[in-house]
Structure formats: C-alpha cells, structure tokens
Design a protein around this motif. Structure first.
Motif, PDB file in Angstrom:
ATOM      1  N   UNK A 100       5.812   1.882   7.988  1.00  0.00           N
ATOM      2  CA  UNK A 100       7.004   2.722   8.089  1.00  0.00           C
ATOM      3  C   UNK A 100       6.625   4.151   8.467  1.00  0.00           C
ATOM      4  N   UNK A 101       7.472   4.756   9.287  1.00  0.00           N
ATOM      5  CA  UNK A 101       7.303   6.152   9.697  1.00  0.00           C
ATOM      6  C   UNK A 101       8.623   6.904   9.523  1.00  0.00           C
ATOM      7  N   UNK A 125       4.496   1.307   3.495  1.00  0.00           N
ATOM      8  CA  UNK A 125       5.835   1.881   3.572  1.00  0.00           C
ATOM      9  C   UNK A 125       5.920   3.337   3.131  1.00  0.00           C
ATOM     10  N   UNK A 126       4.818   3.933   2.712  1.00  0.00           N
ATOM     11  CA  UNK A 126       4.874   5.313   2.266  1.00  0.00           C
ATOM     12  C   UNK A 126       3.794   6.229   2.809  1.00  0.00           C
ATOM     13  N   UNK A 152      14.015   6.318   9.765  1.00  0.00           N
ATOM     14  CA  UNK A 152      12.774   5.578   9.551  1.00  0.00           C
ATOM     15  C   UNK A 152      12.662   4.465  10.586  1.00  0.00           C
ATOM     16  N   UNK A 153      11.461   4.240  11.061  1.00  0.00           N
ATOM     17  CA  UNK A 153      11.195   3.039  11.845  1.00  0.00           C
ATOM     18  C   UNK A 153      10.213   2.166  11.085  1.00  0.00           C
ATOM     19  N   UNK A 154      10.273   0.880  11.382  1.00  0.00           N
ATOM     20  CA  UNK A 154       9.343  -0.092  10.789  1.00  0.00           C
ATOM     21  C   UNK A 154       8.596  -0.763  11.934  1.00  0.00           C
ATOM     22  N   UNK A 155       7.303  -0.511  12.002  1.00  0.00           N
ATOM     23  CA  UNK A 155       6.443  -1.033  13.061  1.00  0.00           C
ATOM     24  C   UNK A 155       5.783  -2.294  12.537  1.00  0.00           C
ATOM     25  N   UNK A 156       5.995  -3.413  13.220  1.00  0.00           N
ATOM     26  CA  UNK A 156       5.474  -4.702  12.767  1.00  0.00           C
ATOM     27  C   UNK A 156       4.305  -5.082  13.660  1.00  0.00           C
ATOM     28  N   UNK A 157       3.117  -5.128  13.067  1.00  0.00           N
ATOM     29  CA  UNK A 157       1.861  -5.334  13.786  1.00  0.00           C
ATOM     30  C   UNK A 157       1.210  -6.634  13.348  1.00  0.00           C
ATOM     31  N   UNK A 158       0.416  -7.212  14.244  1.00  0.00           N
ATOM     32  CA  UNK A 158      -0.320  -8.422  13.897  1.00  0.00           C
ATOM     33  C   UNK A 158      -1.808  -8.170  14.051  1.00  0.00           C
ATOM     34  N   UNK A 214       0.858  -1.193   0.000  1.00  0.00           N
ATOM     35  CA  UNK A 214       0.000   0.000   0.000  1.00  0.00           C
ATOM     36  C   UNK A 214       0.891   1.239   0.000  1.00  0.00           C
ATOM     37  N   UNK A 215       0.851   1.987  -1.083  1.00  0.00           N
ATOM     38  CA  UNK A 215       1.806   3.073  -1.266  1.00  0.00           C
ATOM     39  C   UNK A 215       3.103   2.507  -1.796  1.00  0.00           C
ATOM     40  N   UNK A 216       3.002   1.771  -2.896  1.00  0.00           N
ATOM     41  CA  UNK A 216       4.111   0.944  -3.389  1.00  0.00           C
ATOM     42  C   UNK A 216       5.210   1.730  -4.074  1.00  0.00           C
TER      43      UNK A 216
END
Length: 257
Positions: A142-143, A110-111, A249-255, A48-50
């Motif tokens: 991503x933020x 990611x965007x 940048x941080x990458x937040x991994x959610x379930x 999403x936001x590729x």
C-alpha cells in the motif's frame, strides 16, 4: 519515543478503518487479498507493519496461519489484546531476519511505505518481503498517493503557497517529505521504479479507496443501501488507470516470480 510512535499512540487505525471512508479501503483490500489467496485456507500470511491487527486478526479468524510484525509497541499491544491466533512480533519492515526465506504464501505491506522517505529504504522493504515470500507468492503493498496530499492539504486546506515556500512541493507538484512529516507520498512512476529495482512483477494495481477519502461527509450520511451501491461502483472502477493516481491509497499487487 520517535515521532512515529507518538503519532500512533494517539491515532487508532482500527477506528479509521471502521469509518465509512476507511471501510471502502478495508473492503477493497480484503477482496483482493482473498482473490489472490484462492480457496484454500492452507496458506501462510505475513502482515508487515500490521498496526493494530485489523487485517491480521480477521484473516486468522478465517483460518489462515498469520504472522504479524509491528514496529510500534502501542499498536502491537492492541493487536495482542484481541486474543487471536496471530503470531505477533515487534519488528521493523527493513529487517525480517527472524524469518526464513520462502516462508509465506502472501506478504501484506500495508503501512511501512507510508513512513519511509528514501528510495533505498523502500526497495529494502520490498526485498525483505520478497525474501520471506515463496516463489510465485504474492506481495501486496500500500502507498499514500501524491495527488491526494496536494489536493487535500495544499489546496483544500490552503497551504499551497506555504508548502512551495518551505520546499515541501517541487516545481512538478511532487511532495518533498521528511521524517518530521510522518507520511511520504508517491506517484505511480515512483512505485514503478521501486518495483523495477526490487525485481518484482506487478499483477495489478488498484485504487484501494478511490474517491472515498474526499467524500467523508457524504459517505457518512448515506443509508446502508446507498453505501452498498457506492461500494459496488468503487469495486467496478478501482482498477481503472485513469482513476488510480488521485486515490488516497493504492494497493500494488506483486508476484515473486
């Protein structure tokens, strides 16, 4: 044409991720994507936001079933020109109504969070990603981080006084951004509030590029062996809580439980 479209008509995300500092982010993000996809290639991914498809195309070439959604026509055109098996659509992260619920094993966001400026919009993006992701599937978000902007723009480029005068930095040194700024910046507590409102469970959060963006010239001058040592160092430290907030940048991994 919006300011965002004008920006991405000039800015090539592919090239950014091919430069050394961008490679750090890309290598790290791909590692965690693979970690949470597991060993089976029988997985469906929505990007999403590729952008120009840097992640989508690679994952499709690895054998995954990949769908990409991109807002900017220029980026979408580059993605499609790569002649991959990615199913690519123009669309907005705020409205994924063309897709059924529980359709994908993993969603990459990611965007979009870089360019949304209200809490409600960010929550809506997560809710849309949550809706189209299967139960127990993963959503990777991503933020751009607040302290990176303060350090590199306000102080390194000497705009601190102007930003305070213009109301672009509040008394707590939190960036105050609007659409004209193109990018929005978050702190960890901001991300936590968005997750809570969307009802999503964090598995882990990582510093996707750590100190790499501060070290562009240094990384660019490294030989390959030293650069690989830096990658090893970064991957061994990117989950450290004491390093997260200052990453670009941080990458937040959610379930989606």
């Amino acid at each position: 044409m919006t300011e965002l479209e004008k920006h991405y008509n000039k800015f090539c995300e592919d090239k950014r991720l091919l430069r050394r500092h961008g490679q750090v982010e890309y290598i790290t993000s791909m590692k965690y994507i693979h970690d949470f996809l597991g060993n089976s290639k029988d997985k469906k991914i929505i990007d999403i936001g590729a952008g120009t498809g840097r992640y989508s195309v690679c994952l499709a070439n690895e054998g995954y079933d990949v769908t990409a959604v991109e807002l900017v026509k220029y980026n979408l055109g580059i993605l499609k020109s790569k002649k991959s098996n990615v199913k690519a659509f123009q669309g907005n992260a705020l409205d994924l109504s063309r897709f059924y619920e529980n359709s994908f094993d993993m969603a990459l966001v990611f965007g979009p969070m870089y360019h949304l400026f209200t809490f409600d919009e960010k929550v809506k993006v997560l809710n849309e990603a949550k809706r189209v992701t299967k139960k127990n599937g993963y959503i990777l978000v991503a933020y751009c981080m607040n302290e990176y902007s303060i350090i590199t723009y306000a102080f390194k480029k000497n705009f601190a006084r102007q930003c305070i005068t213009d109301g672009k930095i509040d008394k707590n040194f939190h960036c105050v951004c609007s659409e004209n700024d193109l990018y929005d910046y978050a702190r960890l507590e901001d991300i936590d509030k968005i997750n809570t409102e969307a009802g999503l469970k964090r598995v882990k959060i990582i510093a996707a590029d750590g100190p790499a963006d501060y070290m562009r010239q240094v990384l660019g001058s490294m030989d390959e062996e030293t650069f690989q040592i830096f990658i090893d160092y970064h991957l061994s430290t990117c989950e450290r809580k004491d390093l997260l907030g200052a990453s670009a940048h941080t990458l937040d991994i959610l379930q989606n439980t």
